[in-house]
Design an enzyme around this catalytic site. Structure first.
Site, PDB file in Angstrom:
ATOM      1  CD  GLU A 442      22.979  49.311  56.419  1.00  0.00           C
ATOM      2  OE1 GLU A 442      22.147  49.072  57.301  1.00  0.00           O
ATOM      3  OE2 GLU A 442      23.687  48.454  55.898  1.00  0.00           O
TER       4      GLU A 442
HETATM    5  C1  LIG Z   1      24.337  53.030  46.423  1.00  0.00           C
HETATM    6  C2  LIG Z   1      23.211  52.390  47.154  1.00  0.00           C
HETATM    7  C3  LIG Z   1      23.391  51.143  47.739  1.00  0.00           C
HETATM    8  C4  LIG Z   1      22.329  50.506  48.368  1.00  0.00           C
HETATM    9  N1  LIG Z   1      22.476  49.218  48.816  1.00  0.00           N
HETATM   10  C5  LIG Z   1      21.382  48.527  49.233  1.00  0.00           C
HETATM   11  C6  LIG Z   1      21.472  47.126  49.523  1.00  0.00           C
HETATM   12  O1  LIG Z   1      22.542  46.535  49.433  1.00  0.00           O
HETATM   13  N2  LIG Z   1      20.346  46.478  49.891  1.00  0.00           N
HETATM   14  C7  LIG Z   1      19.142  47.099  49.995  1.00  0.00           C
HETATM   15  O2  LIG Z   1      18.172  46.456  50.314  1.00  0.00           O
HETATM   16  N3  LIG Z   1      19.025  48.426  49.712  1.00  0.00           N
HETATM   17  C8  LIG Z   1      20.116  49.145  49.337  1.00  0.00           C
HETATM   18  N4  LIG Z   1      20.012  50.477  49.038  1.00  0.00           N
HETATM   19  C9  LIG Z   1      18.718  51.118  49.124  1.00  0.00           C
HETATM   20  C10 LIG Z   1      18.635  52.145  50.242  1.00  0.00           C
HETATM   21  O3  LIG Z   1      18.595  51.522  51.482  1.00  0.00           O
HETATM   22  C11 LIG Z   1      17.407  53.021  49.943  1.00  0.00           C
HETATM   23  O4  LIG Z   1      17.741  53.824  48.830  1.00  0.00           O
HETATM   24  C12 LIG Z   1      17.001  53.863  51.124  1.00  0.00           C
HETATM   25  O5  LIG Z   1      16.518  53.067  52.160  1.00  0.00           O
HETATM   26  C13 LIG Z   1      15.943  54.905  50.764  1.00  0.00           C
HETATM   27  O6  LIG Z   1      14.896  54.351  50.027  1.00  0.00           O
HETATM   28  P1  LIG Z   1      14.437  55.038  48.652  1.00  0.00           P
HETATM   29  O7  LIG Z   1      15.662  55.188  47.803  1.00  0.00           O
HETATM   30  O8  LIG Z   1      13.317  54.260  48.100  1.00  0.00           O
HETATM   31  O9  LIG Z   1      14.012  56.484  49.054  1.00  0.00           O
HETATM   32  P2  LIG Z   1      12.555  56.913  49.674  1.00  0.00           P
HETATM   33  O10 LIG Z   1      12.164  55.962  50.727  1.00  0.00           O
HETATM   34  O11 LIG Z   1      11.623  57.159  48.554  1.00  0.00           O
HETATM   35  O12 LIG Z   1      12.965  58.278  50.363  1.00  0.00           O
HETATM   36  C14 LIG Z   1      13.112  59.525  49.658  1.00  0.00           C
HETATM   37  C15 LIG Z   1      13.222  60.651  50.676  1.00  0.00           C
HETATM   38  O13 LIG Z   1      12.017  60.697  51.441  1.00  0.00           O
HETATM   39  C16 LIG Z   1      12.295  60.611  52.833  1.00  0.00           C
HETATM   40  N5  LIG Z   1      11.262  59.830  53.477  1.00  0.00           N
HETATM   41  C17 LIG Z   1      10.730  58.651  53.077  1.00  0.00           C
HETATM   42  N6  LIG Z   1       9.820  58.223  53.948  1.00  0.00           N
HETATM   43  C18 LIG Z   1       9.762  59.128  54.931  1.00  0.00           C
HETATM   44  C19 LIG Z   1       9.021  59.249  56.141  1.00  0.00           C
HETATM   45  N7  LIG Z   1       8.156  58.320  56.524  1.00  0.00           N
HETATM   46  N8  LIG Z   1       9.224  60.337  56.910  1.00  0.00           N
HETATM   47  C20 LIG Z   1      10.120  61.282  56.568  1.00  0.00           C
HETATM   48  N9  LIG Z   1      10.838  61.231  55.443  1.00  0.00           N
HETATM   49  C21 LIG Z   1      10.678  60.164  54.637  1.00  0.00           C
HETATM   50  C22 LIG Z   1      13.644  59.928  52.932  1.00  0.00           C
HETATM   51  O14 LIG Z   1      14.317  60.273  54.137  1.00  0.00           O
HETATM   52  C23 LIG Z   1      14.346  60.458  51.692  1.00  0.00           C
HETATM   53  O15 LIG Z   1      14.943  61.688  51.976  1.00  0.00           O
HETATM   54  C24 LIG Z   1      21.089  51.164  48.469  1.00  0.00           C
HETATM   55  C25 LIG Z   1      20.938  52.445  47.933  1.00  0.00           C
HETATM   56  C26 LIG Z   1      21.966  53.050  47.286  1.00  0.00           C
HETATM   57  C27 LIG Z   1      21.754  54.417  46.684  1.00  0.00           C
END
Ligand SMILES: Cc1cc2nc3c(=O)[nH]c(=O)nc-3n(C[C@H](O)[C@H](O)[C@H](O)COP(=O)(O)OP(=O)(O)OC[C@H]3O[C@@H](n4cnc5c(N)ncnc54)[C@H](O)[C@@H]3O)c2cc1C
Length: 600
Positions: A442
């Site tokens: 989220e």
């Molecule tokens: C158990 C679980 C349940 C989930 N359920 C859902 C769901 O039901 N529906 C859905 O759509 N998604 C879901 N998600 C996905 C979740 O919302 C994403 O994992 C999350 O938004 C982060 O995206 P990412 O994993 O690609 O990480 P990334 O976006 O690659 O981020 C990796 C790190 O980089 C940092 N970062 C990235 N961009 C920036 C920036 N511009 N500035 C500063 N820091 C940055 C982040 O803060 C993080 O620390 C779920 C994830 C998990 C693990």
């Protein structure tokens, strides 16, 4: 207290004394409720949480769902608990009476759900996502979509999901590329891959309604080119009966650290002819539509983090009272009896931190829920706008502060248990693993910090930030008139002052155009801001508790004394951290920003 989900004295204090939830009964929507009906709903939820959800929380962690022959298998206890939830009407606690709901004030409805989260977050996840998806259709969809999809969801016959994330597009949703092709009949065909979709497949309901973000053929790049679609797992005929299987395939399950009871899925849309989807709201307005729901969803995330911290705290407290180990400092007689852990100051320190974090976090989330009702039902347009602005400002804090500090509470609950806390014989390690998700989903912690510092504090020319600070100053003024609380008030005053200086410095940096520099310490600002707000809520709790100690009280004196001491702890040990964090942020420190890739 048999159950270790929540301290019911604290819940009553927070709802009825601190936040005075009964004031919402003045809104027409809640006219049929009274304190007894609100209490009855809370009691029912706690009973269902303790009897139907908590008993299998460990089981679904140990035997997580499996994927065999194209089907998801899971423990039967999950469906049984969700059936009870539906049959009791708790599934839609906040919804209208006509839709089978209980039409409860937001703070009470949130707590009904929150207790289920504390008991078993994995099983609750299916219901939580379903209600969130149904709400999205109710607020953004047309009547026909509400009847066909949202109503069966609120009745618990269909379940729902939120499909935003793609493998290459997580935090950066503007880069998502699932595509939606318009068809002659007004429907769309969707093609793309989604990842991490919670509750994306299972056999718990007749159907699953996916709320999917995708791009129309000529959509502009970025967040302004994203549309929202309803994509059912099984197509629904106009008479409500189920039709053919849609082109949505479960590509696999993801195996997680915690939250294991909720399936995490990779979904492929359109492996064959395209998944049939229906546009919700205006084209290219999907992200805005989705975020319309986010304020309430994020209170839910924050409250989930609080409740996992809370149950961990109650387990640690119970353990510390029960387990005997060692003797008090200064007791030299080896034949003297060993004392319970709680007799040791360091254990009391760790319990007090947990109490300060989880009860402070609860006050924060309930504050948000009160604003939800105010924003919808307050008498004047001005009041409603003010409440909406304050809620917007506080949303990243409500989502993030508990995710950080109630997770820390879970870590301390393990520490109180010593070696036993590190084993799977005790539930505290699972609470920690389950809670570890909350700073990630989220919108990650880092993204929330950027949202608060980059956007929220300067909304409407900083009006809502100023309003919040004014409200904090008013509480400080009240507390200064109470001798015992005056030092706490002074400490909070220092925190507010240092936040004001940091905020001014950042606003000046933003005005000079160097956004990267201005936001370099956004996560620290988020932490300091959260501590200030929670410090305010602790001072408000202490003011109420002091009144309780002077008679007219609903709770025993010991309870109120504990509240005042927890406020004193927060003011003396936690609030000074705001000053040092704010100093760093206000100095626009570039230590981190200046670190280059090759220098790591
Ligand atoms: C158990 C679980 C349940 C989930 N359920 C859902 C769901 O039901 N529906 C859905 O759509 N998604 C879901 N998600 C996905 C979740 O919302 C994403 O994992 C999350 O938004 C982060 O995206 P990412 O994993 O690609 O990480 P990334 O976006 O690659 O981020 C990796 C790190 O980089 C940092 N970062 C990235 N961009 C920036 C920036 N511009 N500035 C500063 N820091 C940055 C982040 O803060 C993080 O620390 C779920 C994830 C998990 C693990």
């Amino acid at each position: 207290m048999q159950q270790k989900i929540i301290n019911t004295q604290d819940l009553a204090f927070q709802l009825f004394e601190l936040h005075d939830v009964e004031q919402t009964l003045g809104y027409e929507r809640y006219a049929e409720h009274n304190r007894e009906t609100l209490q009855a709903a809370l009691d029912l939820s706690l009973k269902v949480a303790a009897e139907e959800f908590a008993p299998h929380a460990r089981l679904v962690d140990e035997e997580e769902p499996t994927f065999e022959n194209g089907r998801v298998n899971m423990r039967p206890e999950v469906k049984k608990a969700l059936d009870v939830l539906r049959d009791t009407g708790l599934m839609a606690a906040g919804q209208d009476y006509e839709r089978g709901g209980m039409q409860l004030p937001a703070a009470v409805a949130q707590m009904c759900v929150g207790m289920l989260k504390g008991a078993n977050v994995g099983t609750q996840g299916y219901a939580g996502l379903t209600i969130a998806a149904a709400n999205l259709i109710m607020t953004q969809g047309i009547e026909h979509q509400q009847k066909k999809y949202a109503e069966p969801m609120m009745a618990g016959r269909f379940f729902g999901t939120m499909c935003l994330t793609e493998p290459h597009s997580g935090s950066s949703l503007g880069d998502l590329c699932t595509r939606a092709e318009p068809q002659d009949d007004g429907s769309y065909r969707l093609f793309g891959n989604k990842i991490f979709i919670s509750a994306g497949d299972h056999e718990l309901s007749d159907n699953i309604i996916h709320m999917v973000l995708a791009r129309l053929p000529d959509a502009p790049a970025g967040v302004k080119g994203i549309s929202l679609f309803i994509v059912p797992k099984i197509l629904v005929n106009d008479d409500g009966s189920l039709g053919e299987r849609n082109d949505v395939a479960l590509a696999g399950l993801i195996h997680k650290m915690g939250y294991r009871g909720t399936t995490s899925t990779m979904l492929n849309f359109g492996e064959k002819d395209g998944a049939v989807g229906y546009l919700v709201g205006e084209p290219n307005n999907g992200l805005a539509a989705m975020f319309h729901m986010m304020n309430e969803a994020r209170i839910g995330v924050g409250l989930g983090a609080v409740m996992l911290g809370y149950t961990g705290y109650l387990h640690a407290l119970d353990y510390a009272r029960d387990r005997k180990q060692g003797r008090p400092v200064g007791e030299k007689d080896p034949n003297s009896p060993q004392v319970p852990l709680i007799r040791h100051t360091d254990i009391r320190r760790m319990l007090l931190i947990q109490k300060a974090y989880v009860e402070g976090g609860l006050a924060l989330c309930l504050q948000g829920a009160m604003l939800v009702d105010e924003k919808k039902h307050a008498e004047t347009e001005d009041q409603r706008q003010l409440a909406a602005g304050l809620l917007d400002l506080l949303t990243p804090v409500i989502k993030s502060w508990p995710s950080q500090f109630c997770l820390e509470a879970n870590s301390l609950a393990i520490q109180v248990h010593g070696g036993y806390g590190y084993t799977r014989e005790y539930p505290v390690e699972q609470f920690y693993r389950d809670n570890r998700l909350n700073p990630i989903h989220e919108g990650t912690h880092g993204i929330q910090g950027i949202d608060l510092l980059g956007r929220k504090i300067s909304m409407a020319g900083g009006r809502f930030y100023q309003e919040l600070m004014d409200r904090i100053e008013t509480t400080i003024g009240e507390a200064r008139d109470i001798e015992r609380l005056a030092p706490c008030a002074d400490r909070l005053g220092r925190a507010v002052k240092s936040m004001a200086a940091a905020t001014d410095a950042i606003n000046a940096e933003k005005a000079s155009g160097n956004l990267e520099k201005a936001l370099a310490n956004a996560s620290l600002y988020l932490e300091a801001f959260g501590h200030t707000v929670v410090g305010w809520l602790w001072l408000r709790q202490a003011i109420k508790a002091m009144a309780g100690l002077q008679g007219n009280s609903e709770q025993p004196a010991e309870f109120y004394e504990g509240k005042v001491k927890a406020c004193e702890y927060f003011a003396r040990y936690e609030l000074p951290k705001v000053v040092s964090l704010a100093e760093l942020v206000g100095a626009v420190d570039t230590t981190v920003l200046g670190m280059q890739d090759g220098e790591f």
